[in-house]
Design an enzyme around this catalytic site. Structure first.
Site, PDB file in Angstrom:
ATOM      1  N   SER A 198     -14.928 -25.528  24.484  1.00  0.00           N
ATOM      2  CA  SER A 198     -15.880 -26.626  24.294  1.00  0.00           C
ATOM      3  C   SER A 198     -16.730 -26.815  25.564  1.00  0.00           C
ATOM      4  O   SER A 198     -17.300 -25.848  26.066  1.00  0.00           O
ATOM      5  CB  SER A 198     -15.094 -27.888  23.926  1.00  0.00           C
ATOM      6  OG  SER A 198     -15.948 -28.896  23.500  1.00  0.00           O
TER       7      SER A 198
ATOM      8  N   HIS B 183     -12.904 -28.213  15.368  1.00  0.00           N
ATOM      9  CA  HIS B 183     -13.131 -27.937  16.788  1.00  0.00           C
ATOM     10  C   HIS B 183     -11.814 -27.918  17.580  1.00  0.00           C
ATOM     11  O   HIS B 183     -11.642 -27.143  18.511  1.00  0.00           O
ATOM     12  CB  HIS B 183     -14.067 -29.015  17.333  1.00  0.00           C
ATOM     13  CG  HIS B 183     -14.550 -28.776  18.721  1.00  0.00           C
ATOM     14  ND1 HIS B 183     -15.234 -27.638  19.088  1.00  0.00           N
ATOM     15  CD2 HIS B 183     -14.464 -29.531  19.848  1.00  0.00           C
ATOM     16  CE1 HIS B 183     -15.540 -27.712  20.381  1.00  0.00           C
ATOM     17  NE2 HIS B 183     -15.083 -28.841  20.859  1.00  0.00           N
TER      18      HIS B 183
ATOM     19  N   ASP C  96     -14.891 -25.023  12.660  1.00  0.00           N
ATOM     20  CA  ASP C  96     -15.464 -25.863  13.717  1.00  0.00           C
ATOM     21  C   ASP C  96     -16.911 -26.171  13.359  1.00  0.00           C
ATOM     22  O   ASP C  96     -17.738 -25.263  13.256  1.00  0.00           O
ATOM     23  CB  ASP C  96     -15.393 -25.094  15.052  1.00  0.00           C
ATOM     24  CG  ASP C  96     -15.859 -25.924  16.241  1.00  0.00           C
ATOM     25  OD1 ASP C  96     -16.379 -27.041  16.037  1.00  0.00           O
ATOM     26  OD2 ASP C  96     -15.688 -25.445  17.379  1.00  0.00           O
TER      27      ASP C  96
END
Lengths: 389, 201
Positions: free
Chosen positions: A165, A363, A330
């Site tokens: 991320s 995610h 995601d």
């Protein structure tokens, strides 16, 4: 490994855990000039390390944390900790990021709230916490400060810089800013820049915090309050974006807490109760000003910006080998976003491997044990190990 | 089964050292790994199977996980010297489209496939059964090979689509290029290797 015998209250520490770990802090007496133009006269970085740095100092791996992460990546800070660090599933002896082979270091980013200099730290000008006056920090600033920390530790070149991320964005920035100091960049569940939708979510989170009457324009410490409602809402919203529709359906469906609807506005659905719990438990763990800063760093991240929006041009001077990983479910940083990074690397003839892992957790999948994901990391880490020789 | 080891030698002999190569359906990455080590090529493999991604990483090639059936939209025109598909076209749904894509992205394409016109296949069919041979070991209901063709079929497709055939090699399963293969290739050749290019309009 800890010597103490765990009592029933204590967590049993597995053999493949790094065990009990303690953070260290490095104080930088020098000023650091930030991308926004403001300088911090001095600053601290708190960090944890696992494994041993070899004599050549060639086996160091930098792990970069994401929005709400911190330096505590693996193991336990105390036997009383109920949960290990945030990426414990992947870091430890025999794990994909193997602490028998590598020296792994993770600092809390500048602007953080877990020990590195941030909004809660005293502003030397006022001797009060910086609060809202803490300057905006960027991914580039973090990378620069991490490089200063590497200098202090005598690490000239990282065998790998790794992150998921927002952490993946730092790994990408590392490859761009310090091509000679990084052999491999492992960029997981990231994006080359935020979309309007991503920024939109961040803005709602910021509005939730700054419109809380307890926010006091960011100087809530002086009023001995925290903007609980705001940060709770921000976290609840964020949490939805970390999960997938599928995983929420599987986890909660439309399950009701009392088995029937009551025609009122209490917490009726399980998902409501879960999100409230997640939000509530975040309030006392995370600082609202840091949350604001982190979302801004995300919004501003755009390494192609200085290259006429040409990401390939931005990456053209990199020399690291790249491993890019995305997860099918995601939607916060969808696989398409990772493929933009891959395409830019391909267009400039860089070494890149890309894997799209089938996972339904959204995610958050980058934090969760998954055999395919682990297999990819295990096989790729062999190359990192070769680079560390 | 892919008998890549022999096949790759023929392919390698067609490739200029130092080229940029894209291998579609690269499997375990054996071909690219061989070309990297012996011919200084740079390149990427495209693969869909997770286990093959892992194997390709172990073979130290750059591998991109993607479904080539979705086209090669992420690749620029003429961005590779060669785009290679070994023993893959017969398993694709949109074979002709992918061949076109291949020649858009690559200056040249190299394609290999099992020849369905080989006498063993013909004999099987004459005896009333779909062929199960060493080059085509699957039974009809579980075969991944949905678009089998003969040399004649492939060359007809090339003519129709304006693909120029630059080089052809017809070999048996051991990849020996025997004189009789040249004599009646569509009957006697088991594996076909083609180097193709889009016609200059």
């Amino acid at each position: 490994m800890p010597n103490s015998v765990p009592t029933s209250e204590q967590t049993t520490i597995a053999n493949d855990s790094v065990g009990i770990v303690s953070p260290q802090t490095h104080h930088f007496a020098q000023a650091i000039k930030l991308e926004c133009g403001i300088s911090l006269p001095e600053f601290d970085l708190i960090y944890e390390t696992y494994g041993e740095l070899n004599t050549k100092k060639s086996n160091a791996i930098l792990v970069c944390h994401a929005l709400s992460g911190d330096q505590h990546v693996a193991g336990y800070n105390s036997v009383d900790d109920k949960k290990p660090g945030w990426w414990d599933a992947y870091i430890g002896p025999g794990k994909p990021f193997d602490t028998n082979k590598f020296f792994i270091i993770c600092p809390n980013n500048l602007g953080g709230c877990k020990g590195s200099t941030g909004p809660m730290s005293p502003n030397p000008k006022t001797n009060k916490p910086y609060g809202r006056d803490f300057p905006i920090v960027t991914v580039k600033d973090w990378v620069y400060s991490q490089a200063l920390l590497a200098d202090e530790l005598g690490i000239k070149k990282f065998a790998a810089v790794i992150g998921g991320s927002l952490g993946g964005m730092q790994a990408l920035q590392w490859a761009i800013d310090y091509p000679e100091r990084i052999a491999h960049a492992i960029v997981i569940a990231a994006a080359p820049k935020l979309s309007a939708q991503n920024i939109g979510f961040n803005e709602v989170a910021r509005q939730a915090i700054s419109s809380d009457p307890d926010f006091h324009d960011g100087h809530y410490y002086e009023h001995n309050v925290i903007p609980r409602r705001g940060i709770k809402l921000a976290r609840m919203l964020g949490h939805i974006t970390y999960l997938s529709d599928e995983s929420m359906r599987a986890k909660f469906g439309r399950e009701l807490r009392e088995g029937k609807i009551n025609f009122n506005f209490d917490t009726e659905f399980q998902v409501e109760s879960y999100l409230r719990y997640q939000g509530e438990s975040f309030v006392d763990k995370f600082d609202a000003n840091t949350y604001l800063l982190m979302t801004k760093a995300l919004d501003y991240f755009d390494p192609a910006k200085d290259h006429n929006d040409d990401l390939a041009a931005a990456l053209s001077k990199t020399s690291a080998r790249f491993l890019v990983i995305a997860f099918t479910s995601d939607w916060r940083f969808a696989p398409e976003r990772s493929r933009e990074i891959v395409k830019a690397l391909l267009d400039t003839n860089k070494s890149v491997t890309y894997s799209e892992i089938t996972a339904n957790q959204g995610h958050d999948a980058f934090l969760i044990p998954n055999k395919d994901y682990q297999d990819i990391l295990y096989s790729y880490m062999q190359h990192v190990e070769d680079s560390a020789k | 089964m892919k008998s890549i080891r022999a096949e790759l030698r023929t392919i390698a002999s067609w490739i200029k050292p130092g080229s940029r190569v894209l291998d579609l359906g690269c499997g375990n990455g054996e071909l690219l790994s061989y070309l990297q080590e012996n011919y200084q090529v740079t390149g990427y493999g495209i693969e869909i199977e997770q286990s093959n991604i892992v194997a390709s990483i172990q073979n130290n090639i750059n591998v991109i996980q993607a479904d080539i059936e979705q086209g090669l939209t992420g690749f620029e025109d003429n961005s590779f010297d060669y785009v290679i598909m070994t023993q893959t076209i017969q398993a694709l749904r949109n074979t002709d489209e992918i061949l076109k894509e291949m020649l858009r992205v690559g200056r040249e394409g190299i394609v290999t496939f099992p020849n369905f016109g080989h006498w063993r296949s013909r004999l099987n069919i004459m005896l009333g059964h779909m062929p199960v041979t060493k080059a085509l070991p699957n039974t009809w209901y579980n075969t991944p090979n949905i678009h089998l063709c003969t040399l004649n079929d492939f060359e007809a497709l090339c003519a129709e689509k304006d693909f120029r055939i630059l080089q052809r090699s017809i070999v048996d399963r051991q990849h020996r290029s025997r004189t009789f293969n040249a004599f009646l290739p569509n009957l006697l050749g088991e594996i076909a290797l083609y180097r193709i290019q889009k016609s200059l309009q």
